[in-house]
Scaffold this motif. Structure first.
Motif, PDB file in Angstrom:
ATOM      1  N   LYS A  38      42.263 -19.109  -9.621  1.00 37.78           N
ATOM      2  CA  LYS A  38      42.639 -19.279 -10.844  1.00 37.78           C
ATOM      3  C   LYS A  38      41.749 -18.777 -11.669  1.00 37.78           C
ATOM      4  CE  LYS A  38      46.001 -22.873 -10.662  1.00 37.78           C
ATOM      5  NZ  LYS A  38      46.403 -24.359 -11.358  1.00 37.78           N
ATOM      6  N   ALA A  39      40.351 -18.816 -11.216  1.00 40.25           N
ATOM      7  CA  ALA A  39      39.203 -18.287 -11.852  1.00 40.25           C
ATOM      8  C   ALA A  39      39.192 -16.722 -11.829  1.00 40.25           C
ATOM      9  CB  ALA A  39      37.868 -18.914 -11.486  1.00 40.25           C
TER      10      ALA A  39
ATOM     11  N   PHE B 170      41.773 -15.091 -14.085  1.00 38.24           N
ATOM     12  CA  PHE B 170      41.365 -15.226 -15.559  1.00 38.24           C
ATOM     13  C   PHE B 170      40.283 -14.127 -15.688  1.00 38.24           C
ATOM     14  CE2 PHE B 170      38.169 -16.921 -18.246  1.00 38.24           C
ATOM     15  CZ  PHE B 170      38.843 -16.856 -19.657  1.00 38.24           C
TER      16      PHE B 170
ATOM     17  N   LEU C 246      42.162 -10.627 -15.659  1.00 36.13           N
ATOM     18  CA  LEU C 246      42.998 -10.616 -17.013  1.00 36.13           C
ATOM     19  C   LEU C 246      42.070 -10.412 -18.331  1.00 36.13           C
ATOM     20  CD1 LEU C 246      45.910 -13.194 -16.627  1.00 36.13           C
ATOM     21  CD2 LEU C 246      46.159 -10.732 -16.388  1.00 36.13           C
ATOM     22  N   VAL C 247      41.065 -10.964 -18.344  1.00 31.46           N
ATOM     23  CA  VAL C 247      40.266 -10.888 -19.396  1.00 31.46           C
ATOM     24  C   VAL C 247      39.516  -9.686 -19.316  1.00 31.46           C
ATOM     25  CG1 VAL C 247      38.012 -11.819 -20.639  1.00 31.46           C
ATOM     26  CG2 VAL C 247      39.686 -13.412 -19.797  1.00 31.46           C
TER      27      VAL C 247
END
Length: 70
Positions: free
Chosen positions: A42-43, A46, A49-50
């Motif tokens: 998940k990290a 993230f 995506l950022v």
């Protein structure tokens, strides 16, 4: 306790005790490992995506500023 453990054969210390620990705590260990791997995934998503959002915004900002100069 240490004296009892010291008097055991090597195969009990290095084979039987770890096997018993894996049988007893195996599901707990797998749950923790699964949680850590899920958290890392998940990290990573993230961060990707950022990073993609920052790339798109910078690309859009440079294109719009170059058009306004005309």
């Amino acid at each position: 306790m240490r004296e009892i453990y010291a008097g055991l054969p090597w195969w009990v210390k290095w084979v039987a005790v770890p096997v018993i620990a894996l049988v007893v705590f195996g599901s707990l260990i797998m749950t923790v490992v699964g949680f850590v791997i899920g958290l890392l995934f998940k990290a990573l998503v993230f961060v990707a995506l950022v990073g993609g959002l920052i790339y798109i915004v910078r690309k859009f900002m440079t294109n719009s500023s170059s058009r306004s100069g005309w």
